[in-house]
Design a protein around this motif. Structure first.
Motif, PDB file in Angstrom:
ATOM      1  N   GLN A 270      -4.690  -0.041 -14.356  1.00 34.32           N
ATOM      2  CA  GLN A 270      -3.980   1.207 -15.404  1.00 34.32           C
ATOM      3  C   GLN A 270      -4.351   1.997 -16.985  1.00 34.32           C
ATOM      4  N   LYS A 271      -5.847   1.729 -16.873  1.00 40.95           N
ATOM      5  CA  LYS A 271      -6.180   2.279 -18.271  1.00 40.95           C
ATOM      6  C   LYS A 271      -7.249   2.787 -17.297  1.00 40.95           C
ATOM      7  N   ARG A 272      -7.348   2.937 -15.909  1.00 37.49           N
ATOM      8  CA  ARG A 272      -8.234   4.005 -15.735  1.00 37.49           C
ATOM      9  C   ARG A 272      -7.240   5.501 -15.123  1.00 37.49           C
ATOM     10  N   HIS A 273      -7.949   6.498 -15.238  1.00 35.03           N
ATOM     11  CA  HIS A 273      -7.390   7.792 -14.862  1.00 35.03           C
ATOM     12  C   HIS A 273      -7.212   7.669 -13.805  1.00 35.03           C
ATOM     13  N   PHE A 274      -5.891   7.352 -12.891  1.00 38.04           N
ATOM     14  CA  PHE A 274      -5.909   8.132 -11.820  1.00 38.04           C
ATOM     15  C   PHE A 274      -4.432   8.596 -11.323  1.00 38.04           C
ATOM     16  N   GLY A 275      -5.007   9.819 -10.563  1.00 41.95           N
ATOM     17  CA  GLY A 275      -3.378  11.273 -10.189  1.00 41.95           C
ATOM     18  C   GLY A 275      -2.261   9.921 -10.496  1.00 41.95           C
ATOM     19  N   SER A 276      -3.462   9.509  -8.836  1.00 41.10           N
ATOM     20  CA  SER A 276      -2.106   7.994  -8.071  1.00 41.10           C
ATOM     21  C   SER A 276      -2.622   7.424  -7.628  1.00 41.10           C
ATOM     22  N   ILE A 277      -1.637   7.049  -7.716  1.00 41.12           N
ATOM     23  CA  ILE A 277      -2.474   4.879  -6.633  1.00 41.12           C
ATOM     24  C   ILE A 277      -0.626   4.798  -5.613  1.00 41.12           C
ATOM     25  N   ILE A 278      -1.385   5.163  -4.698  1.00 38.59           N
ATOM     26  CA  ILE A 278      -0.371   4.594  -3.037  1.00 38.59           C
ATOM     27  C   ILE A 278      -0.650   3.556  -3.061  1.00 38.59           C
ATOM     28  N   ALA A 279       0.024   3.064  -2.439  1.00 41.61           N
ATOM     29  CA  ALA A 279       0.178   1.138  -1.577  1.00 41.61           C
ATOM     30  C   ALA A 279       0.559   1.323  -0.574  1.00 41.61           C
ATOM     31  N   CYS A 280       0.123   1.478   0.680  1.00 42.34           N
ATOM     32  CA  CYS A 280       0.415   1.179   2.066  1.00 42.34           C
ATOM     33  C   CYS A 280       0.818  -0.619   2.343  1.00 42.34           C
ATOM     34  N   ILE A 281       1.467  -0.693   2.853  1.00 39.59           N
ATOM     35  CA  ILE A 281       1.531  -1.759   3.243  1.00 39.59           C
ATOM     36  C   ILE A 281       2.368  -2.461   4.848  1.00 39.59           C
ATOM     37  N   VAL A 282       1.560  -3.160   4.947  1.00 43.81           N
ATOM     38  CA  VAL A 282       1.905  -3.391   6.723  1.00 43.81           C
ATOM     39  C   VAL A 282       2.298  -4.487   7.081  1.00 43.81           C
ATOM     40  N   GLY A 283       3.260  -4.700   7.666  1.00 41.94           N
ATOM     41  CA  GLY A 283       3.736  -6.401   7.705  1.00 41.94           C
ATOM     42  C   GLY A 283       4.696  -6.907   7.001  1.00 41.94           C
ATOM     43  N   SER A 284       5.235  -8.248   7.954  1.00 45.19           N
ATOM     44  CA  SER A 284       6.196  -8.614   6.478  1.00 45.19           C
ATOM     45  C   SER A 284       5.356  -9.853   5.642  1.00 45.19           C
ATOM     46  N   LYS A 285       4.278  -9.737   5.711  1.00 48.46           N
ATOM     47  CA  LYS A 285       3.880 -11.276   4.668  1.00 48.46           C
ATOM     48  C   LYS A 285       3.874 -10.666   3.315  1.00 48.46           C
ATOM     49  N   THR A 286       3.459  -8.982   3.152  1.00 55.18           N
ATOM     50  CA  THR A 286       2.874  -8.729   1.817  1.00 55.18           C
ATOM     51  C   THR A 286       4.413  -8.569   0.972  1.00 55.18           C
TER      52      THR A 286
END
Length: 196
Positions: free
Chosen positions: A120-136
Motif C-alpha cells: 500500500q505504500k508503493r505508488h500503484f495506479g491500480s492493483i487488480i487481482a484476477c482469481i481463478v478457481g474455487s480455492k481462492t
C-alpha cells in the motif's frame, strides 16, 4: 495453475501485447515485467519496453504452496529499484499497475499479512487481482485490493478477453506518480466478472 490454463495465459499475454503495440502512446510509455510464483518467485521477464517484449515460456509449476506474500515482497523490491519517483527537478515514471492472477490461498500468511502495508505504500495506479478457481481466498485478496475479477473458465478465449481488458486498463492507466485521482478501469467483458 496447471495444464490448459497455463497455455491459455500465454495466448492471452500474446494477444494483450499485440493489442498494446497498436497504441502509439503505449509503445512509447509501457514497460512490462512478468513473474510467476508458487513455492518460489521466478522473474520471467525483467522490466522491458513494450516494443522489445517477448512472451516467455511459462512452465508447468509443481503442485504445492502459493507464496503470495513472497511474491508481493518481490514486487515491492522491484518497484523500489526500478520505478523513478518525481522530484522537483525531474519527472518520474508513470504510476505502475499491478495485475495479480492466482488460484489458491496465501500459503505464507504471516509474510502475506506483513507485506500488505508495504504494498500500500508503493505508488500503484491500480492493483487488480484476477482469481481463478474455487480455492481462492477472496477475503485475503481484498486485503490487497478492492478491484477483483474472476474467470469462470480457463480456456484460451476467456483469457484472451481478460488480457484484452488488461490492455485497455493499461492504456487508460498511464498517469504520473503523484496523481491523486482514482484510476477508473474500463468495464470488464462478459467473461470477466467483478467480485463484490
Amino acid at each position: 495453475m496447471r495444464g490448459e490454463p497455463i497455455e491459455s495465459i500465454k495466448v492471452g499475454l500474446e494477444a494483450m501485447v499485440a493489442s498494446l503495440r497498436q497504441d502509439p502512446f503505449a509503445l512509447e510509455s509501457v514497460y512490462m515485467s512478468i513473474a510467476t510464483f508458487n513455492r518460489n518467485v521466478e522473474l520471467l521477464v525483467p522490466l522491458t519496453e513494450l516494443e522489445s517484449l517477448q512472451i516467455p515460456t511459462i512452465n508447468q509449476p509443481e503442485s504445492g504452496p502459493t507464496h503470495l506474500g513472497e511474491a508481493l515482497q518481490f514486487i515491492c523490491k522491484k518497484v523500489d529499484n526500478e520505478v523513478e519517483l518525481s522530484t522537483p527537478d525531474k519527472k518520474g515514471d508513470w504510476m505502475p499497475l499491478l495485475f495479480i492472477m492466482c488460484d489458491g490461498r496465501a500459503s505464507d500468511p504471516q509474510l502475506f499479512n506483513t507485506i500488505i502495508s508495504e504494498i500500500q505504500k508503493r505508488h500503484f495506479g491500480s492493483i487488480i487481482a484476477c482469481i481463478v478457481g474455487s480455492k481462492t481466498d477472496v477475503d485475503n485478496v481484498r486485503k490487497i485490493t478492492d478491484k477483483i475479477v474472476s474467470l469462470e473458465t480457463t480456456d484460451s478465449g476467456t483469457f484472451k478477453q481478460f488480457f484484452k481488458w488488461v490492455s485497455a486498463s493499461v492504456s487508460v492507466g498511464n498517469r504520473s506518480i503523484g496523481a491523486t485521482d482514482q484510476m477508473l478501469l474500463p468495464p470488464p467483458p462478459p467473461e470477466v466478472h467483478s467480485v463484490i
